[in-house]
Design a protein around this motif. Structure first.
Motif, PDB file in Angstrom:
ATOM      1  N   SER A  91      51.281  26.045 -78.829  1.00 17.15           N
ATOM      2  CA  SER A  91      51.632  26.702 -77.565  1.00 17.15           C
ATOM      3  C   SER A  91      52.979  27.402 -77.693  1.00 17.15           C
ATOM      4  N   ASP A 101      48.080  28.156 -69.957  1.00 15.20           N
ATOM      5  CA  ASP A 101      48.291  27.096 -68.968  1.00 15.20           C
ATOM      6  C   ASP A 101      47.393  27.210 -67.739  1.00 15.20           C
ATOM      7  N   HIS A 117      46.166  20.172 -72.782  1.00 11.66           N
ATOM      8  CA  HIS A 117      45.748  21.235 -73.709  1.00 11.66           C
ATOM      9  C   HIS A 117      44.703  20.716 -74.709  1.00 11.66           C
ATOM     10  N   HIS A 163      51.263  17.457 -70.284  1.00 14.78           N
ATOM     11  CA  HIS A 163      50.739  18.814 -70.430  1.00 14.78           C
ATOM     12  C   HIS A 163      50.005  19.013 -71.779  1.00 14.78           C
TER      13      HIS A 163
HETATM   14 ZN    ZN Z   1      50.859  25.012 -72.255  1.00 17.70          ZN
END
Ligand code: ZN
Ligand code: KG4
Length: 393
Positions: free
Chosen positions: A187, A354, A159, A155
């Motif tokens: 984040s 996200d 980003h 993830h």
């Molecule tokens: Zn995130």
């Protein structure tokens, strides 16, 4: 390469379909990009509850897939019924803890004519493990029925890559970046300074010792009586605030490394508010302003320090907090004045929080690097983007 990407690491259920190639000069066509936010559900509790997030992902993944396929013009039904034995052992294992998802899957997927994807990408971590599992199990089941390879994606890498993209809702290109890159990942769960030697080569050179900066925004928002998620609320309130009214600490601003800390700052806000008594709107705004100022100052200082130390040629910002306007402006100013010739890339607004487009992008990169990491696919809540390198002065 046509990719279907699935993201369920926290409180957004997201699916994207892209067609493109990875790297500078290449184009990524966005065929569809959908996000279902669970914020309305979690707002009530002031934060994200993993099991609640999981249940909601289970409810939303199948309808969101249908919607995404339709948007991409790839939804066709068939009477062939593509699952001959819905009770075969593989399905039982995959859906063991996904009753709601299973019911929807069996009700809908067999009548969809398998679309032609080169691969299905899914976030394997980091994130909330129950939530990650639902996305992973959905992707595993689809890959089984549609006979397509699965690509596990980090993830945070998503980003970071999202920060390198420019373009509009239908077509994306990579910014002209120079290596080494310093990535600032900010984040709700992570705050990391990443040294990127090339695509796919990451080292964490600084990180928070306690809370993530987004987490601090969310907690301070709660202290100030603002709803979840706190980042946008604090930013909005801070616009009305004045500087110099209150002074909060700048944790680790002058520490000799690239690490950060936000827990003490949050506690300082808590005591300030406790000792103050009733807060009027202006006081809340002044505190929000000073809190935001403190976060921005330490993030900018450590980023510039990393750029200077590693001779970086570009700075790329990623993660939900990169939506923060004051952070973007302060970084741009600092890099312009202190880092000659260094470029700054920030994600487009829709790619800050996200989404699955960033997961699809990372999957295209895996193919370019011929990453054949198979292994068993499982949720990895604490997955890291690279190993931590000690900062040597
Ligand atoms: Zn995130
Ligand atoms: O990347 P993200 O969507 O989810 C995680 O991977 O954690 O980041 C969400 C975080 C939340 O903590 C939210 O409060 C924060 O990003 N955020 C912001 C802003 N917009 C979202 N923080 C500061 N300023 C903003 N404008």
């Amino acid at each position: 390469m046509k990719i279907l990407a699935i993201e369920t690491s926290c409180d957004e259920t997201a699916i994207a379909i892209v067609d493109g190639e990875f790297g500078p000069g290449k184009t990524i066509r966005v065929l569809a990009n959908t996000v279902h936010s669970q914020i309305a559900i979690h707002k009530e509790y002031g934060g994200v509850f993993p099991m609640l997030a999981k249940r909601e992902h289970g409810r939303k993944l199948v309808p969101l897939l249908v919607e995404t396929l339709k948007k991409a013009g790839m939804y066709r039904t068939t009477s062939r019924h593509v699952i001959e034995h819905p009770l075969r052992p593989e399905f039982q294992e995959i859906f063991e803890r996904e009753q709601e998802l299973y019911a929807q899957f069996i009700g809908e997927i067999p009548s969809i004519d398998p679309p032609l994807f080169d691969a299905i990408a899914v976030t394997e971590g980091p994130g909330l493990e129950p939530a990650l599992w639902t996305g992973i199990n959905f992707a595993r089941a689809l890959s089984l029925v549609w006979k397509m390879p699965l690509v596990p994606i980090n993830h945070m890498e998503g980003h970071l890559l999202a920060g390198m993209l420019e373009g509009d809702a239908s077509e994306l290109h990579f910014h002209d970046i120079g290596f080494p890159v310093i990535g600032l990942l900010v984040s709700g769960g992570h705050t990391e300074i990443v040294l990127m030697h090339d695509f796919g080569q990451y080292e964490i050179v600084g990180e928070t010792k306690d809370d993530a900066v987004g987490e601090a925004f969310d907690k301070v928002a709660r202290i100030l009586g603002l709803p979840y998620p706190g980042g946008p609320e604090i930013a909005r309130l801070a616009l009305l605030g004045k500087t110099g009214k209150y002074t909060l600490p700048r944790p680790m601003l002058n520490s000799p490394d690239l690490d950060l800390s936000f827990s003490g700052l949050k506690t300082a806000v808590l005591y300030l508010v406790k000792n103050h008594g009733a807060l009027d709107e202006q006081t809340r705004a002044d505190i929000a302003r000073e809190f935001e100022e403190s976060c921005v100052e330490v993030l900018v200082k450590k980023t510039v320090k990393a750029v200077e130390h590693y001779g970086a040629r570009s700075v790329v910002v990623g993660g939900g907090v990169s939506a923060n306007k004051r952070l973007r402006e302060a970084l741009a100013r600092a890099i312009e004045t202190a880092c000659d010739g260094v470029s700054l890339c920030v994600p487009a607004a829709q790619l800050t929080t996200d989404n699955a487009l960033m997961i699809a992008t990372a999957a295209l990169g895996k193919d370019m690097l011929r990453d054949t990491s198979k292994g068993s696919l499982s949720a990895k809540g604490n997955l890291r983007i690279g190993s931590k390198t000690l900062f040597e002065r």
